[in-house]
Design an enzyme around this catalytic site. Structure first.
Site, short mmCIF file in Angstrom:
data_model
loop_
_atom_site.label_atom_id
_atom_site.label_comp_id
_atom_site.label_asym_id
_atom_site.label_seq_id
_atom_site.Cartn_x
_atom_site.Cartn_y
_atom_site.Cartn_z
N SER A 45 -51.05 -15.50 44.40
CA SER A 45 -50.62 -16.04 45.70
C SER A 45 -49.11 -16.06 45.89
O SER A 45 -48.63 -16.36 47.00
CB SER A 45 -51.17 -17.46 45.86
OG SER A 45 -52.58 -17.44 45.98
N GLU A 97 0.80 -1.22 0.00
CA GLU A 97 0.00 0.00 0.00
C GLU A 97 0.83 1.27 0.00
O GLU A 97 0.43 2.27 -0.59
CB GLU A 97 -0.94 0.02 1.23
CG GLU A 97 -2.03 -1.03 1.21
CD GLU A 97 -3.08 -0.77 0.14
OE1 GLU A 97 -3.16 0.37 -0.37
OE2 GLU A 97 -3.82 -1.71 -0.20
#
Length: 687
Positions: free
Chosen positions: A364, A93
């Protein structure tokens, strides 16, 4: 002679003009360069912030999820990137990366000539710095204006940051295809390993991809990718970064790519992760955008194995029943760590979290708070009240409150607190509630961890005020851990992309309740799984008692629209809710789902844990009683149960219910008998 002199003067004049022109142009160029440098310097360092993938880790530090906003990116330092990969990238690159100042005039000149000949922007000459600038600030349109801006940003980067910073940023932002941004995401995607561990062959393969992520991807065209790999290896050899023999060997090394299943990110417990995000925003004020794309490392409490088990048993029980919804929370009672969470049957269909967001009537399952308050006020497991149809006139000018037992099943005689809890007798509960004063249950429930508003009325004893599953499971943890209040914990730690610790949450337990009374409540709540207690009614957990093989305690609950089961071992608390988002629940069809999910899950989840009994503190005495009469069991009693009491409150009278001569095994003073039955006679006033 005069002509020659004039020619010389004319030639000298031209040279002077040319020199002046060159000098002026040079001065202008130098002024332009100085101006450009001053301008870029004045602009200051450009920001380097980029979106990064946020990762979620489970209790075992495995990855359970990610947020990437479409870009998988995991930032790592330059020191953590394999040197071969750095060299491969530089060789293909930007060989002059360490010597230029952001752009390479030679490459730019060659590219300009080539583009003029082609009549387009076919060739680029971008250095690594320019590519990094483009990734951070610009698009990918091929125009002269974009190239100019790219050069300006590159110059600003070079003037503000070191070469190492720029190279690190480039490698962490460049696109490698398949949604992978940055070298760590690419290494994980293609090879299933970190960028620090990849070989020369793998490095040279990855380095060739950014030039054309789709074109050079080895997953798309392996032969084309191999050709580019060979070019990169040869370039490294020509640059002296590797030897020719190393290049040849790397070109022949086989490459093992991860399969598609391995590539896809894990996504465990979506409802749990949703709850984590809400906590980060609401409790820690971490911005939503940072949570989504800030590269956070979020270490959670979720146990992936337990989560899988929870989903397995939910699917097995209700997977084929359309529209029936569920929620489940499993929690470590000692730390408050939420180990598994289900907020609905399918997150993709509905993201509404029924475990944390929904408020439902607990029925309950609310009674244990009531009975703990009763124990604090002097009740014992053998305190008896009359179970029969009853109307309660609790406020002048209002209609009486007339609760009923399930299936209108009543003892029509005195029953013990042990029976009342095991059979879930509503009449006993409301009588206890009114005797204590309705404020006692409200305050006790809040002490246990209920934060939702509660209605102070007789029906509160039967769980008619809406609460969340998270509140209920957290509150039940207090029973399991010996009376210590602890907040639920979803997050262990959060670390940002710079390594700063944003959240570090340690569990804090506070001894809120009397551990003796908590132990007695645990003993009472074991009764719902003891079929030998069956009498005028059956214990509510009898249908699943055979599914559990260890000491467990808990309570079920039902309303016209809800079915609950919350229970625990000393190491694990789990709550399950079943119902429809809207509309009634047919309990004859769906009433057992919650219990079966709970029992199967807690049994399998605890398979590798010790079978521990609940810790028995000092100051508690056990006695074998007749569960029906509440008296000490004689040899003639068909049922006897070891039940626990605060020292000195255990029964002293023996049951005579089943003796032939109906005489107590031991004589009892009349005065003691009167004291024992005073509370029973007092409650006769309620019916």
């Amino acid at each position: 002679m005069e002509v020659i002199t004039r020619r010389k003067k004319h030639k000298t004049s031209l040279l002077r003009s040319l020199f002046r022109f060159i000098l002026i142009v040079s001065i202008l160029m130098m002024s332009g360069v100085v101006t450009l440098l001053l301008y870029t310097k004045a602009q200051g360092p450009p920001p380097l912030q980029v979106a990064q993938t946020t990762r979620y880790f489970g209790a075992d530090d495995s990855i359970i999820g990610e947020h990437s906003a479409g870009q998988k990116r995991y930032w790592i330092s330059l020191e953590d990137i394999a040197p071969d990969l750095i060299n491969a990238t530089l060789s293909i690159e930007d060989r002059k990366f360490y010597t230029h100042y952001g752009f390479d005039p030679t490459r730019i000149g060659g590219a300009v000539v080539a583009n003029i000949r082609a009549g387009s922007m076919a060739q680029g000459a971008s250095t690594i710095t320019q590519q990094y600038a483009r990734n951070l600030y610009l698009g990918h349109d091929k125009t002269w204006q974009r190239k100019w801006n790219e050069a300006l940003y590159a110059l600003r980067l070079e003037m503000s940051y070191s070469k190492e910073d720029i190279l690190e940023g480039y490698l962490n932002t460049i696109y490698y295809g398949h949604g992978a941004y940055g070298i760590e995401a690419a290494a994980q995607h293609f090879f299933g390993k970190s960028a620090s561990d990849i070989s020369l062959a793998e490095s040279s393969m990855l380095a060739g991809i950014p030039k054309g992520p789709s074109y050079y991807s080895p997953l798309n065209d392996f032969e084309r990718a191999k050709q580019r790999q060979r070019v990169i290896l040869q370039s490294m050899a020509d640059s002296g970064l590797i030897t020719q023999s190393e290049a040849s060997r790397a070109a022949e090394d086989p490459l093992q790519f991860v399969n598609e299943e391995t590539q896809s990110a894990s996504y465990v417990g979506p409802y749990f992760q949703q709850a984590v995000n809400h906590i980060l925003k609401s409790e820690y004020d971490i911005d939503e955008e940072i949570v989504e794309m800030g590269g956070l490392q979020i270490y959670t409490t979720l146990d992936p194995e337990l989560q899988q088990l929870a989903e397995k048993w939910v699917q097995a029980e209700i997977g084929s029943i359309d529209d029936l919804q569920t929620s489940l929370i499993a929690m470590d009672p000692d730390t408050g760590d939420v180990l598994a969470l289900i907020g609905g049957r399918d997150f993709s269909e509905s993201s509404f979290n029924r475990a944390t967001q929904a408020k439902r009537q607990p029925g309950s399952t609310f009674k244990p708070f009531l009975y703990y308050a009763a124990l604090e006020k002097g009740f014992t497991p053998t305190s008896t009240l009359l179970s029969e149809p009853t109307s309660f006139q609790y406020e002048e000018g209002k209609d009486p409150y007339t609760p009923s037992n399930f299936n209108d099943n009543y003892a029509n005689e005195f029953i013990t607190l042990l029976q009342a809890l095991a059979f879930s007798d509503n009449i006993y509960a409301v009588k206890t509630h009114l005797y204590l004063g309705t404020h006692e249950l409200l305050e006790t429930a809040q002490r246990f961890g209920i934060k939702s508003p509660l209605r102070d009325n007789p029906a509160l004893a039967l769980g008619t005020s809406e609460v969340s599953m998270l509140e209920m499971v957290t509150s039940y943890s207090t029973f399991a851990n010996g009376g210590k209040r602890i907040d639920p914990r979803f997050i262990r730690k959060v670390v940002d992309q710079e390594g700063n610790v944003l959240v570090d949450q340690e569990p804090i337990a506070i001894q809120e309740f009397d551990e003796r009374l908590i132990f007695i409540m645990n003993d009472l709540m074991k009764g719902m799984f003891e079929p030998h207690l069956n009498d005028y009614a059956s214990v509510t957990g009898g249908s699943v008692s055979h599914l559990v093989s260890r000491p467990v305690a808990g309570k079920s609950g039902s309303t016209p629209t809800d079915s609950w089961m919350i229970g625990y071992t000393p190491q694990l608390v789990t709550g399950v809710w079943i119902g429809f988002d809207e509309g009634p629940l047919n309990h004859s069809m769906h009433g057992q789902h919650a219990k079966r999910i709970w029992a199967n899950f807690i049994e399998e989840a605890s398979a590798n844990s010790l079978k521990l009994q609940f810790h028995k503190p000092d100051g508690v005495t056990g006695a074998y009683i007749n569960p029906s009469s509440g008296l000490l069991a004689s040899e003639d009693c068909p049922v006897r149960r070891l039940t626990y009491f605060i020292d000195g409150t255990e029964p002293t009278e023996y049951c005579t219910k089943h003796t032939e001569d109906d005489v107590a095994s031991e004589p009892i003073e009349e005065e003691e008998h009167v004291k024992e039955r005073f509370l029973d006679r007092f409650f006769k006033w309620f019916h």
